[in-house]
Motif scaffolding. Sequence first.
Motif, PDB file in Angstrom:
ATOM      1  N   GLN A 129      26.413  48.340 -25.646  1.00 32.42           N
ATOM      2  CA  GLN A 129      26.600  49.547 -24.868  1.00 32.42           C
ATOM      3  C   GLN A 129      27.946  50.186 -25.204  1.00 32.42           C
ATOM      4  O   GLN A 129      28.973  49.503 -25.248  1.00 32.42           O
ATOM      5  CB  GLN A 129      26.544  49.226 -23.365  1.00 32.42           C
ATOM      6  CG  GLN A 129      25.256  48.557 -22.921  1.00 32.42           C
ATOM      7  CD  GLN A 129      24.063  49.488 -23.050  1.00 32.42           C
ATOM      8  OE1 GLN A 129      24.167  50.684 -22.814  1.00 32.42           O
ATOM      9  NE2 GLN A 129      22.924  48.924 -23.423  1.00 32.42           N
ATOM     10  N   ALA A 130      27.919  51.517 -25.436  1.00 32.90           N
ATOM     11  CA  ALA A 130      29.158  52.239 -25.724  1.00 32.90           C
ATOM     12  C   ALA A 130      30.099  52.235 -24.529  1.00 32.90           C
ATOM     13  O   ALA A 130      31.324  52.260 -24.698  1.00 32.90           O
ATOM     14  CB  ALA A 130      28.836  53.669 -26.151  1.00 32.90           C
ATOM     15  N   ALA A 131      29.539  52.188 -23.304  1.00 32.43           N
ATOM     16  CA  ALA A 131      30.378  52.168 -22.109  1.00 32.43           C
ATOM     17  C   ALA A 131      31.243  50.909 -22.068  1.00 32.43           C
ATOM     18  O   ALA A 131      32.410  50.962 -21.649  1.00 32.43           O
ATOM     19  CB  ALA A 131      29.506  52.260 -20.863  1.00 32.43           C
ATOM     20  N   ALA A 132      30.682  49.772 -22.487  1.00 29.77           N
ATOM     21  CA  ALA A 132      31.463  48.538 -22.519  1.00 29.77           C
ATOM     22  C   ALA A 132      32.592  48.651 -23.536  1.00 29.77           C
ATOM     23  O   ALA A 132      33.721  48.200 -23.291  1.00 29.77           O
ATOM     24  CB  ALA A 132      30.551  47.354 -22.859  1.00 29.77           C
ATOM     25  N   TRP A 133      32.313  49.263 -24.679  1.00 30.09           N
ATOM     26  CA  TRP A 133      33.337  49.450 -25.707  1.00 30.09           C
ATOM     27  C   TRP A 133      34.460  50.354 -25.196  1.00 30.09           C
ATOM     28  O   TRP A 133      35.647  50.073 -25.412  1.00 30.09           O
ATOM     29  CB  TRP A 133      32.699  50.042 -26.958  1.00 30.09           C
ATOM     30  CG  TRP A 133      33.684  50.531 -27.968  1.00 30.09           C
ATOM     31  CD1 TRP A 133      34.501  49.779 -28.755  1.00 30.09           C
ATOM     32  CD2 TRP A 133      33.965  51.899 -28.289  1.00 30.09           C
ATOM     33  NE1 TRP A 133      35.278  50.580 -29.550  1.00 30.09           N
ATOM     34  CE2 TRP A 133      34.966  51.896 -29.285  1.00 30.09           C
ATOM     35  CE3 TRP A 133      33.469  53.119 -27.842  1.00 30.09           C
ATOM     36  CZ2 TRP A 133      35.474  53.065 -29.838  1.00 30.09           C
ATOM     37  CZ3 TRP A 133      33.965  54.287 -28.395  1.00 30.09           C
ATOM     38  CH2 TRP A 133      34.958  54.255 -29.371  1.00 30.09           C
ATOM     39  N   ILE A 134      34.125  51.438 -24.502  1.00 30.35           N
ATOM     40  CA  ILE A 134      35.137  52.351 -23.970  1.00 30.35           C
ATOM     41  C   ILE A 134      36.016  51.629 -22.947  1.00 30.35           C
ATOM     42  O   ILE A 134      37.249  51.761 -22.954  1.00 30.35           O
ATOM     43  CB  ILE A 134      34.466  53.587 -23.349  1.00 30.35           C
ATOM     44  CG1 ILE A 134      33.761  54.415 -24.437  1.00 30.35           C
ATOM     45  CG2 ILE A 134      35.485  54.441 -22.605  1.00 30.35           C
ATOM     46  CD1 ILE A 134      32.956  55.574 -23.888  1.00 30.35           C
ATOM     47  N   GLY A 135      35.399  50.857 -22.055  1.00 32.60           N
ATOM     48  CA  GLY A 135      36.173  50.119 -21.063  1.00 32.60           C
ATOM     49  C   GLY A 135      37.122  49.119 -21.698  1.00 32.60           C
ATOM     50  O   GLY A 135      38.284  48.983 -21.279  1.00 32.60           O
ATOM     51  N   GLN A 136      36.665  48.414 -22.732  1.00 31.78           N
ATOM     52  CA  GLN A 136      37.521  47.448 -23.405  1.00 31.78           C
ATOM     53  C   GLN A 136      38.636  48.138 -24.184  1.00 31.78           C
ATOM     54  O   GLN A 136      39.751  47.610 -24.282  1.00 31.78           O
ATOM     55  CB  GLN A 136      36.676  46.572 -24.326  1.00 31.78           C
ATOM     56  CG  GLN A 136      35.716  45.668 -23.586  1.00 31.78           C
ATOM     57  CD  GLN A 136      34.835  44.858 -24.513  1.00 31.78           C
ATOM     58  OE1 GLN A 136      35.247  44.483 -25.608  1.00 31.78           O
ATOM     59  NE2 GLN A 136      33.606  44.574 -24.087  1.00 31.78           N
ATOM     60  N   CYS A 137      38.356  49.323 -24.746  1.00 30.55           N
ATOM     61  CA  CYS A 137      39.405  50.084 -25.439  1.00 30.55           C
ATOM     62  C   CYS A 137      40.509  50.479 -24.463  1.00 30.55           C
ATOM     63  O   CYS A 137      41.701  50.412 -24.803  1.00 30.55           O
ATOM     64  CB  CYS A 137      38.806  51.330 -26.093  1.00 30.55           C
ATOM     65  SG  CYS A 137      37.866  51.007 -27.593  1.00 30.55           S
ATOM     66  N   ILE A 138      40.127  50.890 -23.262  1.00 25.56           N
ATOM     67  CA  ILE A 138      41.119  51.270 -22.253  1.00 25.56           C
ATOM     68  C   ILE A 138      41.970  50.066 -21.869  1.00 25.56           C
ATOM     69  O   ILE A 138      43.210  50.159 -21.762  1.00 25.56           O
ATOM     70  CB  ILE A 138      40.422  51.880 -21.022  1.00 25.56           C
ATOM     71  CG1 ILE A 138      39.739  53.202 -21.402  1.00 25.56           C
ATOM     72  CG2 ILE A 138      41.417  52.096 -19.897  1.00 25.56           C
ATOM     73  CD1 ILE A 138      38.913  53.802 -20.285  1.00 25.56           C
ATOM     74  N   LEU A 139      41.333  48.913 -21.671  1.00 26.23           N
ATOM     75  CA  LEU A 139      42.083  47.702 -21.331  1.00 26.23           C
ATOM     76  C   LEU A 139      43.052  47.316 -22.447  1.00 26.23           C
ATOM     77  O   LEU A 139      44.213  46.975 -22.197  1.00 26.23           O
ATOM     78  CB  LEU A 139      41.123  46.544 -21.050  1.00 26.23           C
ATOM     79  CG  LEU A 139      40.358  46.568 -19.729  1.00 26.23           C
ATOM     80  CD1 LEU A 139      39.454  45.350 -19.626  1.00 26.23           C
ATOM     81  CD2 LEU A 139      41.317  46.616 -18.549  1.00 26.23           C
ATOM     82  N   TYR A 140      42.577  47.383 -23.692  1.00 33.77           N
ATOM     83  CA  TYR A 140      43.437  47.003 -24.825  1.00 33.77           C
ATOM     84  C   TYR A 140      44.585  47.992 -24.983  1.00 33.77           C
ATOM     85  O   TYR A 140      45.717  47.595 -25.301  1.00 33.77           O
ATOM     86  CB  TYR A 140      42.609  46.937 -26.105  1.00 33.77           C
ATOM     87  CG  TYR A 140      43.362  46.347 -27.272  1.00 33.77           C
ATOM     88  CD1 TYR A 140      43.601  44.983 -27.338  1.00 33.77           C
ATOM     89  CD2 TYR A 140      43.842  47.157 -28.296  1.00 33.77           C
ATOM     90  CE1 TYR A 140      44.301  44.437 -28.400  1.00 33.77           C
ATOM     91  CE2 TYR A 140      44.540  46.623 -29.362  1.00 33.77           C
ATOM     92  CZ  TYR A 140      44.765  45.266 -29.416  1.00 33.77           C
ATOM     93  OH  TYR A 140      45.472  44.725 -30.456  1.00 33.77           O
TER      94      TYR A 140
END
Length: 266
Positions: A129-140
């Motif tokens: 899911q792209a949403a999971a990738w976006i959330g992890q990018c924000i955390l990183y």
Amino acid sequence: AAPRPAHGCGSGALLGRFGVLLQALLALCAFSTLMLKRFKEPKAERRPWRIWFYDTSKQAIGALFIHFANVFLSDLTEEDPCSLYLINFILDATLGMLLIWLGVKVVSWIVQHKKYTYLVFGEYGDPPQAAAWIGQCILYLLIMVFEKTVISFVLLIPGWTKLQQILLGYIPNPQLELVLVMFVVPFIVNAIMFWVVDSLIMRKYKQKDTLDINGSIETPRARRTEESQVLLSPDMDFDQSESDQDIPGLWGTNQKMKQPSYQVVI
């Protein structure tokens, strides 16, 4: 032309045409190490291209933030920007690497404790899911902001000015100094950092087609072996001799025959 101090490159050299060209070449060469790392992974653990892109793009965003933050901080003063950028970079590769590792561990513990599955680094769902990738990018990216903030406070400690004066003062050519500061040293260190951080934030992607039956884990190879054994050696007692059967007479009416037993393989 930008004024050049007694030692080091001049003000604005990092954002000049030659400096920007070196930065683009650095980005191309540094991220090629992540592609090399993917091909060096065992085939059973090699990530699909989409998963690989999700993992490495987080590092790309974080590295771009750190790079431009270093360029901005290096041009804030009238001192040699090349040596100041190099000091920032060395601190990012040493103390910053420790802070990144600590940040990833803390964030991973929090999201696992809160059971935010899609915020666990390397977990994107099935299908991804792209949403999971976006959330992890924000955390990183938040981890990168924390790391750069701590490094900026470390630079406020007195004593770095003397290091700046002797760090690159022996190089007479400002363009050679720019090549060392913006390409040679960052490429070597970034290649190591990208390799380590990618191993830290990636999920160990293994093609495990296991099946949990009654609490036991079976692999496809084990199941195929068991199936072949059952097919080749069926548990059926059709070939028993007459002496093994309980027959009161040769043509007795109470003849007992063993029933065939079948083994069901799922």
